[in-house]
Each structure stands twice: as C-alpha cells, then as structure tokens.
Motif scaffolding. Structure first.
Motif, mmCIF file in Angstrom:
data_model
loop_
_atom_site.group_PDB
_atom_site.id
_atom_site.type_symbol
_atom_site.label_atom_id
_atom_site.label_comp_id
_atom_site.label_asym_id
_atom_site.label_seq_id
_atom_site.Cartn_x
_atom_site.Cartn_y
_atom_site.Cartn_z
ATOM 1 N N ILE A 1 0.831 -1.221 0.000
ATOM 2 C CA ILE A 1 0.000 0.000 0.000
ATOM 3 C C ILE A 1 0.860 1.264 0.000
ATOM 4 C CG2 ILE A 1 -1.652 1.351 1.353
ATOM 5 C CD1 ILE A 1 -3.119 -1.290 1.921
ATOM 6 N N PRO A 2 1.855 1.399 0.891
ATOM 7 C CA PRO A 2 2.697 2.607 0.813
ATOM 8 C C PRO A 2 3.463 2.720 -0.498
ATOM 9 C CG PRO A 2 2.978 1.537 2.917
ATOM 10 C CD PRO A 2 2.185 0.601 2.071
ATOM 11 N N PHE A 3 3.803 1.578 -1.108
ATOM 12 C CA PHE A 3 4.494 1.616 -2.392
ATOM 13 C C PHE A 3 3.602 2.257 -3.452
ATOM 14 C CE2 PHE A 3 5.758 -0.229 -6.470
ATOM 15 C CZ PHE A 3 7.085 0.152 -6.496
ATOM 16 N N PHE A 4 2.317 1.862 -3.501
ATOM 17 C CA PHE A 4 1.401 2.474 -4.469
ATOM 18 C C PHE A 4 1.121 3.932 -4.133
ATOM 19 C CE2 PHE A 4 0.256 -1.969 -5.578
ATOM 20 C CZ PHE A 4 0.573 -1.879 -6.926
ATOM 21 N N LEU A 5 1.070 4.266 -2.845
ATOM 22 C CA LEU A 5 0.921 5.682 -2.469
ATOM 23 C C LEU A 5 2.126 6.485 -2.951
ATOM 24 C CD1 LEU A 5 -0.531 5.394 1.142
ATOM 25 C CD2 LEU A 5 -1.709 6.238 -0.895
ATOM 26 N N MET A 6 3.316 5.887 -2.879
ATOM 27 C CA MET A 6 4.514 6.569 -3.358
ATOM 28 C C MET A 6 4.430 6.826 -4.858
ATOM 29 S SD MET A 6 8.374 5.212 -3.904
ATOM 30 C CE MET A 6 7.722 4.177 -5.180
ATOM 31 N N LEU A 7 3.923 5.842 -5.588
ATOM 32 C CA LEU A 7 3.815 6.001 -7.042
ATOM 33 C C LEU A 7 2.840 7.111 -7.425
ATOM 34 C CD1 LEU A 7 3.751 2.266 -8.205
ATOM 35 C CD2 LEU A 7 5.676 3.871 -8.267
ATOM 36 N N HIS A 8 1.883 7.401 -6.559
ATOM 37 C CA HIS A 8 0.870 8.419 -6.848
ATOM 38 C C HIS A 8 1.024 9.656 -5.951
ATOM 39 C CE1 HIS A 8 -1.084 5.688 -9.570
ATOM 40 N NE2 HIS A 8 -1.061 4.750 -8.642
#
Length: 154
Positions: free
Chosen positions: A28-35
């Motif tokens: 989840i934090p990885f996808f938040l980082m991407l966006h």
C-alpha cells in the motif's frame, strides 16, 4: 480433544494470513509513493481515526508516510514521520521470508523471540516514551487552532 490436523491447518492459515498482512503493509505505501505527485501526502488530511477525531496523532500516526518516503529514498524524512517506519519494512520483509520458509520446511523459527514477553514489554515502553515525546513536540509546535484544523471538527 483437538486433532493435530486441525492445529496444523490453523497454523498454516495463520502463517498465510501473516504473509498477506505483511505484503499488504509493504504494498500500500508503495502504491501511495507512485501516486504522490507534487508531494501531496505532506498536506493531505490524515486517515487516522484518532487524529481525525482529536487532532492529536496516535502512536502509529506517520508510519505509512514514513514507508512512502523510505521507498522514495528520503531516509531523513522517513524517520521524521515515524522512527519505526524503516524497521516496519525490515520486519515485514523478514516476516514474509520466515513464514514462507516455515510453510515449506514445516518447522518453526524464531518462536522464542516472537513470543518473548520481555521483548514485547520493551517495545511497548519504547513506543510509549516515543509517543509521549512526539506529543510534547506536537503541542509545542502547533497552536490550538492548528490542532483543531487537523481534526474533522473544523
């Protein structure tokens, strides 16, 4: 009497749930980082229910942002959001490896360490002291109006 098959199935299920939970914590934090365009996580309202109600951070507030900034390579910013953020990443990665290894080998590893009462109390005391210090700094650095603006009441 409970059969060993039931116990083994329960343990296997718990290990699979542990792997899934640790993976979700990392993903989840990885996808938040991407966006995280224009660094919007800096200014967005927190999704922590405690902070939304009171305006004050809970002991876990900032861990997700800490993971996001760790993924971006900004260790200083990661630690400034929550000192345990990088340790959460390490813990989740080790948990996934150990639980997969336990499922494959059908052996238990680190059981004595994971169920160590002294370690649990030590971590709880550390988190309590760390949170108390964060609250003192939070109150010192924010006015009453700032704290109200961080809640849903204003």
């Amino acid at each position: 009497m409970i059969s060993t098959d039931y116990i083994n199935n329960t343990q296997t299920r718990r290990k699979i749930y542990g792997i899934i939970g640790a993976a979700i914590t990392l993903i989840i934090p990885f996808f938040l980082m991407l966006h995280n365009h224009n660094d919007h996580l800096e200014t967005d309202q927190s999704l922590c229910p405690f902070k939304m109600l009171t305006g004050f951070p809970c002991p876990g507030c900032g861990i997700t942002k800490s993971l996001v900034y760790f993924y971006q390579g900004d260790l200083y910013k990661s630690i400034s959001y929550h000192i345990l953020g990088p340790f959460v990443i390490a813990f989740c990665a080790v948990t996934i490896v150990v639980l997969i290894t336990e499922l494959i080998t059908k052996k238990e590893y680190f059981t004595a360490l994971l169920y160590n009462r002294k370690l649990a109390y030590g971590l709880a005391i550390f988190l309590g002291v760390y949170h108390f210090i964060r609250l003192i700094l939070f109150v010192r650095n924010n006015s009453f109006d700032d704290i109200l603006h961080q809640s849903i009441w204003f």
